[in-house]
Design a protein around this motif. Sequence first.
Motif, PDB file in Angstrom:
ATOM      1  N   LYS A 127       6.523  10.696  -1.942  1.00 20.41           N
ATOM      2  CA  LYS A 127       6.080   9.346  -2.260  1.00 20.41           C
ATOM      3  C   LYS A 127       4.896   8.985  -1.366  1.00 20.41           C
ATOM      4  CE  LYS A 127       9.288   6.314  -2.707  1.00 20.41           C
ATOM      5  NZ  LYS A 127      10.395   5.421  -2.268  1.00 20.41           N
ATOM      6  N   ALA A 128       3.901   8.337  -1.953  1.00 16.09           N
ATOM      7  CA  ALA A 128       2.742   7.878  -1.195  1.00 16.09           C
ATOM      8  C   ALA A 128       2.281   6.538  -1.741  1.00 16.09           C
ATOM      9  CB  ALA A 128       1.610   8.895  -1.261  1.00 16.09           C
ATOM     10  N   MET A 129       1.665   5.735  -0.883  1.00 13.94           N
ATOM     11  CA  MET A 129       1.084   4.460  -1.309  1.00 13.94           C
ATOM     12  C   MET A 129      -0.414   4.665  -1.494  1.00 13.94           C
ATOM     13  SD  MET A 129       3.776   2.695  -1.490  1.00 13.94           S
ATOM     14  CE  MET A 129       3.065   1.076  -1.833  1.00 13.94           C
ATOM     15  N   LEU A 130      -0.830   4.729  -2.746  1.00 15.10           N
ATOM     16  CA  LEU A 130      -2.236   5.006  -3.064  1.00 15.10           C
ATOM     17  C   LEU A 130      -3.031   3.718  -3.184  1.00 15.10           C
ATOM     18  CD1 LEU A 130      -2.361   7.850  -5.759  1.00 15.10           C
ATOM     19  CD2 LEU A 130      -2.751   8.013  -3.301  1.00 15.10           C
ATOM     20  N   LEU A 131      -4.259   3.777  -2.722  1.00 13.52           N
ATOM     21  CA  LEU A 131      -5.210   2.694  -2.916  1.00 13.52           C
ATOM     22  C   LEU A 131      -6.266   3.215  -3.884  1.00 13.52           C
ATOM     23  CD1 LEU A 131      -5.552  -0.186  -1.690  1.00 13.52           C
ATOM     24  CD2 LEU A 131      -7.296   0.806  -0.210  1.00 13.52           C
ATOM     25  N   LEU A 153       7.901   1.562   3.446  1.00 18.74           N
ATOM     26  CA  LEU A 153       6.672   2.179   2.947  1.00 18.74           C
ATOM     27  C   LEU A 153       6.147   1.429   1.729  1.00 18.74           C
ATOM     28  CD1 LEU A 153       4.621   4.489   3.133  1.00 18.74           C
ATOM     29  CD2 LEU A 153       6.195   5.907   1.782  1.00 18.74           C
ATOM     30  N   GLU A 154       7.061   1.009   0.852  1.00 19.06           N
ATOM     31  CA  GLU A 154       6.647   0.283  -0.366  1.00 19.06           C
ATOM     32  C   GLU A 154       6.046  -1.079  -0.047  1.00 19.06           C
ATOM     33  OE1 GLU A 154       9.532   1.694   0.171  1.00 19.06           O
ATOM     34  OE2 GLU A 154       9.826   3.200  -1.394  1.00 19.06           O
ATOM     35  N   GLU A 155       6.266  -1.571   1.176  1.00 14.56           N
ATOM     36  CA  GLU A 155       5.749  -2.886   1.570  1.00 14.56           C
ATOM     37  C   GLU A 155       4.489  -2.782   2.420  1.00 14.56           C
ATOM     38  OE1 GLU A 155       9.854  -5.503   1.808  1.00 14.56           O
ATOM     39  OE2 GLU A 155       9.417  -4.101   3.451  1.00 14.56           O
ATOM     40  N   ALA A 156       3.736  -1.705   2.225  1.00 18.65           N
ATOM     41  CA  ALA A 156       2.512  -1.491   3.007  1.00 18.65           C
ATOM     42  C   ALA A 156       1.545  -2.659   2.860  1.00 18.65           C
ATOM     43  CB  ALA A 156       1.840  -0.193   2.584  1.00 18.65           C
ATOM     44  N   GLY A 157       1.450  -3.218   1.660  1.00 18.35           N
ATOM     45  CA  GLY A 157       0.556  -4.357   1.447  1.00 18.35           C
ATOM     46  C   GLY A 157       0.966  -5.565   2.265  1.00 18.35           C
ATOM     47  N   PRO A 164     -12.414   6.749   3.221  1.00 20.90           N
ATOM     48  CA  PRO A 164     -12.228   7.884   2.313  1.00 20.90           C
ATOM     49  C   PRO A 164     -12.544   7.516   0.870  1.00 20.90           C
ATOM     50  CG  PRO A 164     -10.110   6.932   2.899  1.00 20.90           C
ATOM     51  CD  PRO A 164     -11.140   6.198   3.713  1.00 20.90           C
ATOM     52  N   ASP A 165     -12.762   8.525   0.044  1.00 17.75           N
ATOM     53  CA  ASP A 165     -12.930   8.293  -1.389  1.00 17.75           C
ATOM     54  C   ASP A 165     -11.598   7.848  -1.984  1.00 17.75           C
ATOM     55  OD1 ASP A 165     -15.591   9.133  -1.271  1.00 17.75           O
ATOM     56  OD2 ASP A 165     -15.070  11.218  -1.741  1.00 17.75           O
ATOM     57  N   THR A 166     -11.661   7.006  -3.012  1.00 14.18           N
ATOM     58  CA  THR A 166     -10.440   6.601  -3.712  1.00 14.18           C
ATOM     59  C   THR A 166     -10.168   7.565  -4.865  1.00 14.18           C
ATOM     60  OG1 THR A 166     -11.783   5.055  -5.010  1.00 14.18           O
ATOM     61  CG2 THR A 166     -10.618   4.174  -3.099  1.00 14.18           C
ATOM     62  N   PRO A 167      -8.907   7.745  -5.269  1.00 15.99           N
ATOM     63  CA  PRO A 167      -7.716   7.136  -4.670  1.00 15.99           C
ATOM     64  C   PRO A 167      -7.458   7.680  -3.271  1.00 15.99           C
ATOM     65  CG  PRO A 167      -7.079   8.785  -6.287  1.00 15.99           C
ATOM     66  CD  PRO A 167      -8.566   8.648  -6.388  1.00 15.99           C
ATOM     67  N   ALA A 168      -7.055   6.794  -2.371  1.00 15.88           N
ATOM     68  CA  ALA A 168      -6.931   7.164  -0.961  1.00 15.88           C
ATOM     69  C   ALA A 168      -5.534   6.848  -0.426  1.00 15.88           C
ATOM     70  CB  ALA A 168      -7.964   6.414  -0.131  1.00 15.88           C
ATOM     71  N   ILE A 169      -5.108   7.662   0.533  1.00 15.12           N
ATOM     72  CA  ILE A 169      -3.905   7.371   1.312  1.00 15.12           C
ATOM     73  C   ILE A 169      -4.379   6.936   2.694  1.00 15.12           C
ATOM     74  CG2 ILE A 169      -1.745   8.255   2.258  1.00 15.12           C
ATOM     75  CD1 ILE A 169      -1.745  10.383   0.076  1.00 15.12           C
ATOM     76  N   PHE A 210      -1.823  -1.612  -2.897  1.00 14.00           N
ATOM     77  CA  PHE A 210      -1.274  -0.268  -2.793  1.00 14.00           C
ATOM     78  C   PHE A 210      -0.336  -0.010  -3.972  1.00 14.00           C
ATOM     79  CE2 PHE A 210      -2.208  -1.384   1.662  1.00 14.00           C
ATOM     80  CZ  PHE A 210      -2.972  -0.290   2.029  1.00 14.00           C
ATOM     81  N   GLU A 211      -0.343   1.218  -4.443  1.00 11.28           N
ATOM     82  CA  GLU A 211       0.483   1.595  -5.584  1.00 11.28           C
ATOM     83  C   GLU A 211       1.392   2.757  -5.199  1.00 11.28           C
ATOM     84  OE1 GLU A 211      -0.400   3.977  -9.704  1.00 11.28           O
ATOM     85  OE2 GLU A 211      -1.755   2.311  -9.214  1.00 11.28           O
ATOM     86  N   ALA A 212       2.699   2.550  -5.344  1.00 12.64           N
ATOM     87  CA  ALA A 212       3.659   3.616  -5.037  1.00 12.64           C
ATOM     88  C   ALA A 212       3.535   4.715  -6.093  1.00 12.64           C
ATOM     89  CB  ALA A 212       5.069   3.057  -5.009  1.00 12.64           C
ATOM     90  N   THR A 213       3.267   5.934  -5.635  1.00 10.79           N
ATOM     91  CA  THR A 213       2.999   7.052  -6.534  1.00 10.79           C
ATOM     92  C   THR A 213       3.641   8.323  -6.000  1.00 10.79           C
ATOM     93  OG1 THR A 213       0.826   6.048  -6.970  1.00 10.79           O
ATOM     94  CG2 THR A 213       1.159   8.308  -7.744  1.00 10.79           C
ATOM     95  N   ASP A 214       4.083   9.181  -6.904  1.00 10.05           N
ATOM     96  CA  ASP A 214       4.544  10.511  -6.503  1.00 10.05           C
ATOM     97  C   ASP A 214       3.357  11.466  -6.510  1.00 10.05           C
ATOM     98  OD1 ASP A 214       7.266  10.016  -6.070  1.00 10.05           O
ATOM     99  OD2 ASP A 214       7.683  10.058  -8.216  1.00 10.05           O
TER     100      ASP A 214
END
Length: 329
Positions: free
Chosen positions: A2-6, A305-309, A57-62, A15-19
């Motif tokens: 799981k990662a929070m993508l921007l 992690l899901e509450e990064a924003g 960094p370039d998007t999509p970014a972690i 941020f978007e929760a993504t696998d």
Amino acid sequence: MKAMLLRSYGENSEFEATDVSTPEVKPGHVLVKIAASSVNTVDTMIRNMGKDLPLSPDTPAILGMDFAGTIEAIGEGVDSFAVGDEVYGCAGGLADLPGTLAENIVADAKLIARKPKNLSMREAAAIPLVGITAYEGLKRAAIKAGQKVLVHGGSGGVGHLAIQLAKHFGADVYSTGGGEKQKALIEGFGATFINYKTESVEDYVAKHTDGAGFDLVFDTVGGANMLNSFNAAALNGQIASTVSMCEIDLSVVHFKGLSLHVVFMLIPMLHDYRREEHAHILSELAKIAESGELKPVLDETNFSLEEAGLAHARLESGQAMGKVVIENR
């Protein structure tokens, strides 16, 4: 993992929760299962400003730079760590280095160290960027036992660790702040509190140094406050600054013969330049922490992690007291 993508930059970016695929370990690196990460001002600057900052960094970014966690795999050529080691560091979230808002990170072994044994994962994750910055600033300014050291912004992330490190190095420490909470925190670390809202530079220089000025001034505020640092310094004094992207008159610096040290701790990450120095500093910080002389202050909030924003919003609100930390698992 799981990662929070921007996916885009800007003040309204989310941020978007993504696998995503778990990164594969590579030579000179280790794969770390991240337990906790912390939010720094530079993280929010990247999210808001994007490519207006040359390090974004370039998007999509972690995003995310600081972390603490456990090594799960070792890359070729790494002999200083083993699977299962608990480590901490600042190793991603800018340029081409994926960050810590994820379950795992592949980190350069030269950017990490074993975490302090007496600190939790959350506490360890709060240290790397601000701790390295504070340590580097004091060392470059040649701190010595017995000196009078002034820290501007002593309740902030870098400032509160700079106070503790200056005390560890044997200095007589003073620090500016603006309220009762700041006063309590600064005095709790054994420094003398100076209320910058009610005391002029001339007043506190006269009061605490008999008008001679401070041997070393660590300025974590920057901007217009740099002039206060120059005016507060002794003749041939040392100034360390972490926020010096400004145009300013250096006349006082000239006539007092001051030395100015600008600390930008992201240089090793950005340019793959002397990264091993970060591992060394982190190891030294761990020793100091284990001796009981360094402990980060954590904000009272808790974020997943899901509450990064929400964690970013907390830091940007100015209401946080101490480092904002995210629990990645």
